[in-house]
Design a protein around this motif. Structure first.
Motif, mmCIF file in Angstrom:
data_model
loop_
_atom_site.group_PDB
_atom_site.id
_atom_site.type_symbol
_atom_site.label_atom_id
_atom_site.label_comp_id
_atom_site.label_asym_id
_atom_site.label_seq_id
_atom_site.Cartn_x
_atom_site.Cartn_y
_atom_site.Cartn_z
ATOM 1 N N ILE A 1 0.843 -1.193 0.000
ATOM 2 C CA ILE A 1 0.000 0.000 0.000
ATOM 3 C C ILE A 1 0.877 1.241 0.000
ATOM 4 N N ALA A 2 0.413 2.256 -0.682
ATOM 5 C CA ALA A 2 1.087 3.559 -0.683
ATOM 6 C C ALA A 2 0.012 4.637 -0.615
ATOM 7 N N PHE A 3 0.187 5.564 0.312
ATOM 8 C CA PHE A 3 -0.741 6.677 0.441
ATOM 9 C C PHE A 3 -0.197 7.868 -0.322
ATOM 10 N N GLY A 4 -1.079 8.576 -1.015
ATOM 11 C CA GLY A 4 -0.692 9.784 -1.736
ATOM 12 C C GLY A 4 -0.646 10.974 -0.790
ATOM 13 N N GLN A 5 -0.484 12.144 -1.366
ATOM 14 C CA GLN A 5 -0.487 13.382 -0.588
ATOM 15 C C GLN A 5 -1.815 13.533 0.144
ATOM 16 N N MET A 6 -1.774 13.914 1.401
ATOM 17 C CA MET A 6 -2.981 14.065 2.216
ATOM 18 C C MET A 6 -3.336 15.530 2.393
ATOM 19 N N GLY A 7 -4.629 15.804 2.351
ATOM 20 C CA GLY A 7 -5.136 17.116 2.723
ATOM 21 C C GLY A 7 -5.684 17.017 4.137
ATOM 22 N N THR A 8 -5.580 18.097 4.920
ATOM 23 C CA THR A 8 -6.073 18.077 6.295
ATOM 24 C C THR A 8 -6.767 19.391 6.639
ATOM 25 N N THR A 9 -7.615 19.317 7.669
ATOM 26 C CA THR A 9 -8.140 20.547 8.241
ATOM 27 C C THR A 9 -7.023 21.159 9.076
ATOM 28 N N ARG A 10 -7.218 22.354 9.599
ATOM 29 C CA ARG A 10 -6.145 23.051 10.335
ATOM 30 C C ARG A 10 -6.613 23.530 11.711
ATOM 31 N N MET A 11 -7.089 22.614 12.522
ATOM 32 C CA MET A 11 -7.524 22.961 13.872
ATOM 33 C C MET A 11 -6.307 23.074 14.791
ATOM 34 N N LYS B 1 4.807 6.691 4.948
ATOM 35 C CA LYS B 1 5.878 5.698 4.804
ATOM 36 C C LYS B 1 5.355 4.264 4.844
ATOM 37 N N ALA B 2 4.033 4.098 4.837
ATOM 38 C CA ALA B 2 3.451 2.751 4.904
ATOM 39 C C ALA B 2 3.862 1.946 3.679
ATOM 40 N N GLN B 3 4.111 0.653 3.894
ATOM 41 C CA GLN B 3 4.547 -0.223 2.805
ATOM 42 C C GLN B 3 3.647 -1.437 2.604
ATOM 43 N N ARG B 4 3.231 -2.064 3.669
ATOM 44 C CA ARG B 4 2.409 -3.275 3.572
ATOM 45 C C ARG B 4 1.222 -3.179 4.503
ATOM 46 N N ILE B 5 0.161 -3.871 4.105
ATOM 47 C CA ILE B 5 -1.062 -3.885 4.898
ATOM 48 C C ILE B 5 -1.500 -5.331 5.090
ATOM 49 N N ARG B 6 -2.011 -5.609 6.295
ATOM 50 C CA ARG B 6 -2.492 -6.952 6.587
ATOM 51 C C ARG B 6 -3.723 -6.855 7.477
#
Length: 141
Positions: free
Chosen positions: A83-93, A112-117
């Motif tokens: 698994i690879a996550f792309g750029q994340m958007g976030t709120t700014r609280m 930095k995630a690489q594997r999912i189980r």
């Protein structure tokens, strides 16, 4: 010879049962769409009890959740168990210092995630540079 209506009723039942009986192959892509998870362990470090960091997969290729203080959203790619996550958007609280630090570590780990189980009601993400995986418990099937 069975009447046609009995065969028609039995076919979906047999197909459904056979689909449930086959365990996923090692390295196979887990079924993520529609699931939601609560962070229980941040790579060997516990999480703040009163703060629920989450991870949800609302539709194919999309991820969302609560980082600890802010909501996030973005994309992911999944090939077998990688698994690879792309750029994340976030709120700014504004966050309390400890909560903000946890959120920063969590968001950095997702990048930095690489594997999912998935095993039962537990999801684990192996992260580059962390000795232990992120560990989640299922909130929504």
């Amino acid at each position: 010879m069975k009447p046609l209506w009995m065969a028609t009723l039995a076919l979906p039942l047999l197909v459904g049962l056979s689909a449930c009986a086959v365990p996923p192959a090692p390295g196979a892509a887990p079924a993520l769409v529609g699931t939601e998870w609560r962070l229980e362990d941040l790579g060997g470090t516990g999480v703040i009890d009163r703060v629920q960091a989450t991870l949800a997969f609302p539709e194919p290729g999309r991820v969302a959740g609560f980082g600890s203080c802010n909501r996030f959203f973005g994309s992911y790619t999944l090939v077998q168990d990688r698994i690879a996550f792309g750029q994340m958007g976030t709120t700014r609280m504004a966050c309390v210092a400890a909560v903000g630090e946890q959120e920063a570590r969590y968001m950095a780990a997702l990048q930095k995630a690489q594997r999912i189980r998935i095993e039962g009601t537990s999801l684990q993400l192996s992260v580059d540079g962390m000795d232990k995986p992120l560990r989640f418990s299922r909130i929504k099937p």
